[in-house]
Design a protein around this motif. Structure first.
Motif, PDB file in Angstrom:
ATOM      1  N   LYS A  10      65.995  33.469  84.520  1.00 21.37           N
ATOM      2  CA  LYS A  10      65.440  35.090  85.552  1.00 21.37           C
ATOM      3  C   LYS A  10      63.574  34.877  85.270  1.00 21.37           C
ATOM      4  O   LYS A  10      63.116  34.453  85.902  1.00 21.37           O
ATOM      5  CB  LYS A  10      65.626  36.526  85.191  1.00 21.37           C
ATOM      6  CG  LYS A  10      65.049  37.062  85.405  1.00 21.37           C
ATOM      7  CD  LYS A  10      65.733  39.229  85.079  1.00 21.37           C
ATOM      8  CE  LYS A  10      65.537  40.311  85.860  1.00 21.37           C
ATOM      9  NZ  LYS A  10      65.278  41.233  85.313  1.00 21.37           N
ATOM     10  N   LEU A  11      63.739  34.936  84.306  1.00 19.73           N
ATOM     11  CA  LEU A  11      62.394  35.135  82.975  1.00 19.73           C
ATOM     12  C   LEU A  11      61.463  33.192  84.141  1.00 19.73           C
ATOM     13  O   LEU A  11      60.184  33.398  84.209  1.00 19.73           O
ATOM     14  CB  LEU A  11      61.969  34.906  81.910  1.00 19.73           C
ATOM     15  CG  LEU A  11      61.731  36.561  81.293  1.00 19.73           C
ATOM     16  CD1 LEU A  11      62.225  36.129  79.625  1.00 19.73           C
ATOM     17  CD2 LEU A  11      61.261  37.573  81.751  1.00 19.73           C
ATOM     18  N   SER A  12      62.094  32.174  83.705  1.00 17.95           N
ATOM     19  CA  SER A  12      61.928  30.709  84.146  1.00 17.95           C
ATOM     20  C   SER A  12      61.301  30.987  85.531  1.00 17.95           C
ATOM     21  O   SER A  12      60.702  30.645  86.085  1.00 17.95           O
ATOM     22  CB  SER A  12      62.313  29.980  83.861  1.00 17.95           C
ATOM     23  OG  SER A  12      62.334  29.081  84.679  1.00 17.95           O
ATOM     24  N   LEU A  24      49.422  35.097  84.425  1.00 15.28           N
ATOM     25  CA  LEU A  24      49.666  35.516  82.243  1.00 15.28           C
ATOM     26  C   LEU A  24      50.386  35.587  81.427  1.00 15.28           C
ATOM     27  O   LEU A  24      49.756  35.311  79.760  1.00 15.28           O
ATOM     28  CB  LEU A  24      49.988  37.392  82.982  1.00 15.28           C
ATOM     29  CG  LEU A  24      50.679  38.181  82.370  1.00 15.28           C
ATOM     30  CD1 LEU A  24      48.950  38.913  81.037  1.00 15.28           C
ATOM     31  CD2 LEU A  24      51.062  39.998  82.407  1.00 15.28           C
ATOM     32  N   PHE A  25      51.680  34.862  81.706  1.00 15.24           N
ATOM     33  CA  PHE A  25      52.102  33.633  81.075  1.00 15.24           C
ATOM     34  C   PHE A  25      51.729  33.044  80.181  1.00 15.24           C
ATOM     35  O   PHE A  25      52.154  32.929  78.787  1.00 15.24           O
ATOM     36  CB  PHE A  25      53.486  33.166  81.603  1.00 15.24           C
ATOM     37  CG  PHE A  25      54.057  32.511  80.946  1.00 15.24           C
ATOM     38  CD1 PHE A  25      55.479  33.643  80.086  1.00 15.24           C
ATOM     39  CD2 PHE A  25      54.252  31.407  80.627  1.00 15.24           C
ATOM     40  CE1 PHE A  25      56.313  32.998  79.619  1.00 15.24           C
ATOM     41  CE2 PHE A  25      55.201  31.020  79.575  1.00 15.24           C
ATOM     42  CZ  PHE A  25      56.183  31.225  78.832  1.00 15.24           C
ATOM     43  N   LYS A  26      50.514  32.400  80.909  1.00 18.80           N
ATOM     44  CA  LYS A  26      49.444  31.271  80.461  1.00 18.80           C
ATOM     45  C   LYS A  26      48.568  32.266  78.997  1.00 18.80           C
ATOM     46  O   LYS A  26      48.395  31.348  78.385  1.00 18.80           O
ATOM     47  CB  LYS A  26      48.669  30.550  81.275  1.00 18.80           C
ATOM     48  CG  LYS A  26      49.619  29.341  82.049  1.00 18.80           C
ATOM     49  CD  LYS A  26      48.651  28.906  82.704  1.00 18.80           C
ATOM     50  CE  LYS A  26      49.715  27.976  84.150  1.00 18.80           C
ATOM     51  NZ  LYS A  26      48.501  27.490  85.148  1.00 18.80           N
ATOM     52  N   LYS A  27      48.239  32.745  79.758  1.00 15.72           N
ATOM     53  CA  LYS A  27      47.404  34.377  78.701  1.00 15.72           C
ATOM     54  C   LYS A  27      48.315  34.529  77.672  1.00 15.72           C
ATOM     55  O   LYS A  27      47.548  34.833  76.343  1.00 15.72           O
ATOM     56  CB  LYS A  27      46.410  34.759  79.479  1.00 15.72           C
ATOM     57  CG  LYS A  27      45.272  34.144  80.437  1.00 15.72           C
ATOM     58  CD  LYS A  27      44.478  35.799  81.099  1.00 15.72           C
ATOM     59  CE  LYS A  27      43.739  34.036  82.240  1.00 15.72           C
ATOM     60  NZ  LYS A  27      43.260  35.449  83.203  1.00 15.72           N
ATOM     61  N   ALA A  32      53.788  39.305  79.216  1.00 17.12           N
ATOM     62  CA  ALA A  32      54.215  38.863  80.912  1.00 17.12           C
ATOM     63  C   ALA A  32      55.498  38.781  80.448  1.00 17.12           C
ATOM     64  O   ALA A  32      56.466  39.867  81.074  1.00 17.12           O
ATOM     65  CB  ALA A  32      53.681  37.567  81.241  1.00 17.12           C
ATOM     66  N   VAL A  33      56.577  38.344  79.394  1.00 16.88           N
ATOM     67  CA  VAL A  33      58.056  38.923  79.363  1.00 16.88           C
ATOM     68  C   VAL A  33      57.729  40.377  79.032  1.00 16.88           C
ATOM     69  O   VAL A  33      58.848  40.674  80.308  1.00 16.88           O
ATOM     70  CB  VAL A  33      58.059  38.361  78.164  1.00 16.88           C
ATOM     71  CG1 VAL A  33      59.698  38.478  77.462  1.00 16.88           C
ATOM     72  CG2 VAL A  33      57.867  36.366  77.806  1.00 16.88           C
ATOM     73  N   GLU A  34      57.403  41.313  78.695  1.00 15.93           N
ATOM     74  CA  GLU A  34      57.686  42.379  78.377  1.00 15.93           C
ATOM     75  C   GLU A  34      56.880  43.090  79.874  1.00 15.93           C
ATOM     76  O   GLU A  34      58.172  44.181  80.334  1.00 15.93           O
ATOM     77  CB  GLU A  34      56.708  42.981  77.373  1.00 15.93           C
ATOM     78  CG  GLU A  34      57.536  42.666  76.149  1.00 15.93           C
ATOM     79  CD  GLU A  34      56.571  43.163  74.924  1.00 15.93           C
ATOM     80  OE1 GLU A  34      55.448  43.657  75.073  1.00 15.93           O
ATOM     81  OE2 GLU A  34      56.898  43.012  73.624  1.00 15.93           O
ATOM     82  N   VAL A  45      61.921  37.963  69.137  1.00 18.09           N
ATOM     83  CA  VAL A  45      63.322  38.082  70.183  1.00 18.09           C
ATOM     84  C   VAL A  45      62.349  37.997  71.102  1.00 18.09           C
ATOM     85  O   VAL A  45      62.459  36.740  71.709  1.00 18.09           O
ATOM     86  CB  VAL A  45      63.774  39.407  70.604  1.00 18.09           C
ATOM     87  CG1 VAL A  45      63.656  39.411  71.330  1.00 18.09           C
ATOM     88  CG2 VAL A  45      64.507  40.058  68.855  1.00 18.09           C
ATOM     89  N   VAL A  46      60.944  38.198  70.753  1.00 17.12           N
ATOM     90  CA  VAL A  46      60.406  37.382  72.080  1.00 17.12           C
ATOM     91  C   VAL A  46      59.692  36.564  72.549  1.00 17.12           C
ATOM     92  O   VAL A  46      59.758  35.374  73.153  1.00 17.12           O
ATOM     93  CB  VAL A  46      59.024  38.545  72.614  1.00 17.12           C
ATOM     94  CG1 VAL A  46      58.054  38.144  73.787  1.00 17.12           C
ATOM     95  CG2 VAL A  46      59.274  39.968  72.530  1.00 17.12           C
ATOM     96  N   LYS A  47      59.195  35.943  71.577  1.00 18.85           N
ATOM     97  CA  LYS A  47      58.834  34.682  71.194  1.00 18.85           C
ATOM     98  C   LYS A  47      59.901  33.524  70.967  1.00 18.85           C
ATOM     99  O   LYS A  47      60.012  32.415  71.662  1.00 18.85           O
ATOM    100  CB  LYS A  47      58.596  34.549  69.357  1.00 18.85           C
ATOM    101  CG  LYS A  47      57.029  35.464  69.437  1.00 18.85           C
ATOM    102  CD  LYS A  47      56.648  34.876  67.917  1.00 18.85           C
ATOM    103  CE  LYS A  47      54.753  35.711  67.427  1.00 18.85           C
ATOM    104  NZ  LYS A  47      54.394  35.873  66.123  1.00 18.85           N
TER     105      LYS A  47
END
Length: 73
Positions: A10-12, A24-27, A32-34, A45-47
Protein backbone atom coordinates in the motif's frame (compact mmCIF):
# COMPACT_ATOMS: atom_id res chain seq x y z
CA UNK A 1 3.41 -11.09 8.46
CA UNK A 2 0.85 -10.74 5.64
CA UNK A 3 -0.37 -7.52 7.22
CA UNK A 4 3.11 -6.04 6.96
CA UNK A 5 3.42 -7.13 3.32
CA UNK A 6 0.05 -5.56 2.55
CA UNK A 7 1.08 -2.39 4.35
CA UNK A 8 4.36 -2.19 2.41
CA UNK A 9 2.50 -2.76 -0.87
CA UNK A 10 0.00 0.00 0.00
CA UNK A 11 2.76 2.43 0.95
CA UNK A 12 4.80 1.58 -2.14
CA UNK A 13 1.81 2.21 -4.41
CA UNK A 14 1.11 5.54 -2.71
CA UNK A 15 4.74 6.68 -2.94
CA UNK A 16 4.91 5.78 -6.62
CA UNK A 17 1.58 7.38 -7.55
CA UNK A 18 1.71 10.63 -5.56
CA UNK A 19 4.49 13.08 -6.44
CA UNK A 20 4.11 15.03 -3.18
CA UNK A 21 4.44 11.86 -1.11
CA UNK A 22 7.33 10.68 -3.31
CA UNK A 23 9.30 13.87 -2.59
CA UNK A 24 8.50 13.67 1.12
CA UNK A 25 9.59 10.01 1.15
CA UNK A 26 12.93 10.98 -0.43
CA UNK A 27 13.50 13.78 2.11
CA UNK A 28 12.00 12.26 5.25
CA UNK A 29 10.74 8.69 4.81
CA UNK A 30 9.60 8.38 8.43
CA UNK A 31 7.37 11.43 8.14
CA UNK A 32 6.01 10.18 4.79
CA UNK A 33 5.08 6.77 6.20
CA UNK A 34 3.43 8.30 9.26
CA UNK A 35 1.53 10.76 7.03
CA UNK A 36 0.19 7.98 4.82
CA UNK A 37 -0.75 5.77 7.76
CA UNK A 38 -2.02 8.60 9.93
CA UNK A 39 -0.33 7.17 13.02
CA UNK A 40 2.93 7.64 14.89
CA UNK A 41 4.82 4.35 15.04
CA UNK A 42 8.01 3.44 16.90
CA UNK A 43 11.07 4.35 14.83
CA UNK A 44 12.35 0.77 14.65
CA UNK A 45 9.04 -0.40 13.14
CA UNK A 46 8.93 2.49 10.68
CA UNK A 47 12.52 1.86 9.57
CA UNK A 48 11.70 -1.77 8.74
CA UNK A 49 8.63 -0.66 6.80
CA UNK A 50 10.71 1.95 4.95
CA UNK A 51 13.25 -0.70 3.96
CA UNK A 52 10.42 -2.84 2.61
CA UNK A 53 8.92 0.06 0.65
CA UNK A 54 12.33 0.93 -0.84
CA UNK A 55 12.83 -2.69 -1.87
CA UNK A 56 9.36 -2.84 -3.39
CA UNK A 57 9.91 0.35 -5.37
CA UNK A 58 13.27 -0.93 -6.61
CA UNK A 59 11.66 -4.18 -7.77
CA UNK A 60 8.89 -2.29 -9.58
CA UNK A 61 11.44 -0.02 -11.28
CA UNK A 62 13.41 -3.07 -12.40
CA UNK A 63 10.27 -4.70 -13.81
CA UNK A 64 9.47 -1.52 -15.75
CA UNK A 65 13.01 -1.40 -17.12
CA UNK A 66 12.91 -5.05 -18.17
CA UNK A 67 9.54 -4.51 -19.82
CA UNK A 68 10.97 -1.61 -21.80
CA UNK A 69 13.96 -3.69 -22.86
CA UNK A 70 11.74 -6.55 -24.03
CA UNK A 71 9.94 -4.13 -26.36
CA UNK A 72 13.23 -3.37 -28.08
CA UNK A 73 13.69 -6.97 -29.19
Amino acid sequence: MDEIKDLIRKLSDKVQSDDEIKELFKKDPIKAVEKILGVDLPDDVVKKIIDGVKASITIEDAKDLLGSLKKLF
